[in-house]
Scaffold this motif. Sequence first.
Motif, PDB file in Angstrom:
ATOM      1  N   VAL A 213       0.851  -1.194   0.000  1.00 40.87           N
ATOM      2  CA  VAL A 213       0.000   0.000   0.000  1.00 40.87           C
ATOM      3  C   VAL A 213       0.888   1.246   0.000  1.00 40.87           C
ATOM      4  N   ILE A 214       0.669   2.130  -0.964  1.00 40.53           N
ATOM      5  CA  ILE A 214       1.379   3.408  -1.029  1.00 40.53           C
ATOM      6  C   ILE A 214       0.542   4.448  -0.293  1.00 40.53           C
ATOM      7  N   VAL A 215       1.153   5.126   0.682  1.00 36.62           N
ATOM      8  CA  VAL A 215       0.465   6.166   1.449  1.00 36.62           C
ATOM      9  C   VAL A 215       1.237   7.466   1.297  1.00 36.62           C
ATOM     10  N   GLU A 216       0.526   8.563   1.100  1.00 28.02           N
ATOM     11  CA  GLU A 216       1.201   9.858   0.986  1.00 28.02           C
ATOM     12  C   GLU A 216       0.265  10.995   1.373  1.00 28.02           C
ATOM     13  N   GLY A 217       0.858  12.031   1.964  1.00 27.96           N
ATOM     14  CA  GLY A 217       0.162  13.287   2.212  1.00 27.96           C
ATOM     15  C   GLY A 217       0.618  14.294   1.183  1.00 27.96           C
ATOM     16  N   THR A 218      -0.316  14.989   0.540  1.00 25.66           N
ATOM     17  CA  THR A 218       0.025  15.805  -0.628  1.00 25.66           C
ATOM     18  C   THR A 218      -1.049  16.839  -0.882  1.00 25.66           C
ATOM     19  N   SER A 219      -0.680  17.900  -1.602  1.00 21.67           N
ATOM     20  CA  SER A 219      -1.702  18.842  -2.060  1.00 21.67           C
ATOM     21  C   SER A 219      -2.431  18.286  -3.277  1.00 21.67           C
ATOM     22  N   GLY A 220      -1.952  17.181  -3.815  1.00 20.38           N
ATOM     23  CA  GLY A 220      -2.665  16.529  -4.913  1.00 20.38           C
ATOM     24  C   GLY A 220      -1.798  15.909  -5.981  1.00 20.38           C
ATOM     25  N   ASN A 221      -0.840  16.663  -6.523  1.00 25.15           N
ATOM     26  CA  ASN A 221      -0.112  16.195  -7.699  1.00 25.15           C
ATOM     27  C   ASN A 221       0.762  14.981  -7.446  1.00 25.15           C
TER      28      ASN A 221
ATOM     29  N   PRO B  66      -2.901  16.842  15.102  1.00 32.63           N
ATOM     30  CA  PRO B  66      -3.143  15.489  14.568  1.00 32.63           C
ATOM     31  C   PRO B  66      -3.933  15.479  13.266  1.00 32.63           C
ATOM     32  N   ARG B  67      -4.565  16.614  12.917  1.00 29.82           N
ATOM     33  CA  ARG B  67      -5.298  16.697  11.645  1.00 29.82           C
ATOM     34  C   ARG B  67      -4.413  17.110  10.482  1.00 29.82           C
ATOM     35  N   HIS B  68      -3.168  17.535  10.755  1.00 34.40           N
ATOM     36  CA  HIS B  68      -2.267  17.979   9.694  1.00 34.40           C
ATOM     37  C   HIS B  68      -2.048  16.845   8.689  1.00 34.40           C
ATOM     38  N   VAL B  69      -1.916  17.215   7.427  1.00 35.24           N
ATOM     39  CA  VAL B  69      -1.761  16.220   6.361  1.00 35.24           C
ATOM     40  C   VAL B  69      -0.658  15.214   6.678  1.00 35.24           C
ATOM     41  N   SER B  70       0.496  15.699   7.099  1.00 35.57           N
ATOM     42  CA  SER B  70       1.624  14.796   7.360  1.00 35.57           C
ATOM     43  C   SER B  70       1.337  13.864   8.533  1.00 35.57           C
ATOM     44  N   GLN B  71       0.639  14.372   9.547  1.00 31.99           N
ATOM     45  CA  GLN B  71       0.319  13.549  10.715  1.00 31.99           C
ATOM     46  C   GLN B  71      -0.684  12.447  10.352  1.00 31.99           C
ATOM     47  N   VAL B  72      -1.695  12.805   9.580  1.00 34.76           N
ATOM     48  CA  VAL B  72      -2.699  11.820   9.183  1.00 34.76           C
ATOM     49  C   VAL B  72      -2.069  10.735   8.309  1.00 34.76           C
ATOM     50  N   ALA B  73      -1.229  11.148   7.358  1.00 37.85           N
ATOM     51  CA  ALA B  73      -0.583  10.179   6.466  1.00 37.85           C
ATOM     52  C   ALA B  73       0.324   9.233   7.240  1.00 37.85           C
ATOM     53  N   ALA B  74       1.122   9.788   8.161  1.00 39.69           N
ATOM     54  CA  ALA B  74       2.020   8.945   8.958  1.00 39.69           C
ATOM     55  C   ALA B  74       1.239   7.952   9.810  1.00 39.69           C
ATOM     56  N   ARG B  75       0.122   8.416  10.365  1.00 36.35           N
ATOM     57  CA  ARG B  75      -0.693   7.544  11.210  1.00 36.35           C
ATOM     58  C   ARG B  75      -1.307   6.406  10.394  1.00 36.35           C
ATOM     59  N   LEU B  76      -1.806   6.733   9.193  1.00 34.36           N
ATOM     60  CA  LEU B  76      -2.397   5.704   8.340  1.00 34.36           C
ATOM     61  C   LEU B  76      -1.350   4.691   7.887  1.00 34.36           C
TER      62      LEU B  76
ATOM     63  N   PRO C 169      -1.299  -2.546   7.325  1.00 36.08           N
ATOM     64  CA  PRO C 169      -0.340  -3.611   7.003  1.00 36.08           C
ATOM     65  C   PRO C 169       0.189  -3.480   5.573  1.00 36.08           C
ATOM     66  N   GLY C 170       1.499  -3.635   5.413  1.00 45.65           N
ATOM     67  CA  GLY C 170       2.116  -3.583   4.091  1.00 45.65           C
ATOM     68  C   GLY C 170       2.241  -2.186   3.518  1.00 45.65           C
ATOM     69  N   ALA C 171       2.033  -1.156   4.357  1.00 44.85           N
ATOM     70  CA  ALA C 171       2.057   0.222   3.848  1.00 44.85           C
ATOM     71  C   ALA C 171       3.476   0.772   3.789  1.00 44.85           C
ATOM     72  N   TRP C 172       3.681   1.643   2.823  1.00 40.75           N
ATOM     73  CA  TRP C 172       4.931   2.397   2.669  1.00 40.75           C
ATOM     74  C   TRP C 172       4.571   3.871   2.524  1.00 40.75           C
ATOM     75  N   LEU C 173       5.142   4.719   3.391  1.00 38.57           N
ATOM     76  CA  LEU C 173       4.898   6.156   3.331  1.00 38.57           C
ATOM     77  C   LEU C 173       5.912   6.792   2.398  1.00 38.57           C
ATOM     78  N   ALA C 174       5.440   7.400   1.315  1.00 37.70           N
ATOM     79  CA  ALA C 174       6.351   7.972   0.318  1.00 37.70           C
ATOM     80  C   ALA C 174       7.192   9.103   0.903  1.00 37.70           C
ATOM     81  N   GLY C 175       6.563  10.011   1.663  1.00 35.00           N
ATOM     82  CA  GLY C 175       7.301  11.066   2.341  1.00 35.00           C
ATOM     83  C   GLY C 175       8.095  11.968   1.420  1.00 35.00           C
ATOM     84  N   GLN C 176       7.414  12.539   0.427  1.00 33.39           N
ATOM     85  CA  GLN C 176       8.093  13.348  -0.589  1.00 33.39           C
ATOM     86  C   GLN C 176       8.894  14.511  -0.012  1.00 33.39           C
ATOM     87  N   TYR C 177       8.466  15.069   1.115  1.00 34.51           N
ATOM     88  CA  TYR C 177       9.131  16.242   1.664  1.00 34.51           C
ATOM     89  C   TYR C 177      10.550  15.944   2.147  1.00 34.51           C
TER      90      TYR C 177
END
Length: 476
Positions: A62-70, A121-131, A136-144
Amino acid sequence: MSVLDAIGDTPLIRLTRITAGLAAEVHLKAEFLNPGGSVKDRAALAMVQAAEAAGELRPGGVIVEGTSGNTGIGLAMIAAQRGYRAVVVVPDKSSVEKTNTLRAYGAEVVITTGGVTREDPRHVSQVAARLAEQTPGAWLAGQYDNPANPGAHQATTGPEIWRQTAGRVTHFVAGVGTGGTISGAGAYLRSAGPVTVIGADPESSVYGGGDGSPYYVESIGHYVHPDTVEDVWPLSYHPAVAHRIERISDRESIEATRRLAREEGILAGASTGTAVAAALRVARELGPEHLVVVLAPDSGRAYLSKYFDDGWLRRAGFPAPTLPGPLVGDGEVVVPALLPASARAGELSAAAVALLVLPRGGRPAVDPSPGDVVGVVPAGAVAGVAADAPLAAIARPLPVVGAGEPISEALARTPGDAPWLGVLTDGRIRGVISRADVATAVRVQEVRGVGGVDTFGLTKDGTHVSDLDSVDRGAR
């Protein structure tokens, strides 16, 4: 060959009409022609490939990321092609076109509150990291903070520009968001020849020295909530790569964006407008021996409901084709007192109304952004309130309307019980108007037998609104 092989090798397009009168050539790197519609396809692919090579992203993952969209769109496209699941967290200020595109690729979209502190805790980065941690099987892209982000542009974008210009490029202009594009491509170009690298940044973004207050251009800059404990910059951004930063206002960005579409036939997003406005500013200083390359990050198709929508522009107080009046900005606008959000009742002056504003630099911002206004307090609201009582407890929300918006539209879309409306010019609150006065102006305009209203206060024959009650009843 797959869709991923279409990422990169985007063309350079020479700008010819909006550059009229300039000696230097200005070429646009058309990153919106990547298959996912933005420059972020490059970073997304590089990050996924690096994660696969390191064993961090495995088949069925599972790919997980927090982003403005692009970036999320690029990752969702790659996930669809490679059989991964994608979960993308976006702030509520992202355009509806972006969230719809993410869902079209099959991504699970989580919309969270924008404009909050990094620690919230509602910040995009916080929500993405928590998810990512809970899935299971998730990878956080963490573009920043992912080195593959600038690495992608050092390996591909920079070399393409050098090759396409046959080494003639003298100036490279790009917006600064996560910082990956300007850091990677800029570093390559600086190593290849005497290329000047210029960052383009929203006027209030902290990268260029702004106060960190909200701005209207998506996918660029660095916003900082006043209550943020520590302002952390992305590791993907290498500030030393840029020779200088050009600060561009929202209005300049939007005007350049619309000019690109109508004068060059290039439909791009407003972050492209920011970069193009900066590139034109740079080019005015240069002679015919210079060649400026400006990077266009994404397509305007993602912002048809915003920067290309005349109604949206009017509501935010940006220039747009004028509609029949009366308009919000035609009448008398009251300049409110600006008080810190922590102000007490005893600090309210004799002003008709005060705005409670989140402090920046220890004081309320002048011409505040709507996002920094906690509420509005009419002077009469403090009657019987103890001097040490917090004003925030009695503050009312402040709906905002555009100075060029028709009064009838402004009234129709704002709460009927709101005593005051903030008036926006270029996205900033320049004053407030009484909703009751605005409603009276509309009523008077409807009066039969009276010459109409040229401002909120006067009819065309000079009669004041307050004198028209009997005329109003007689005309009906």
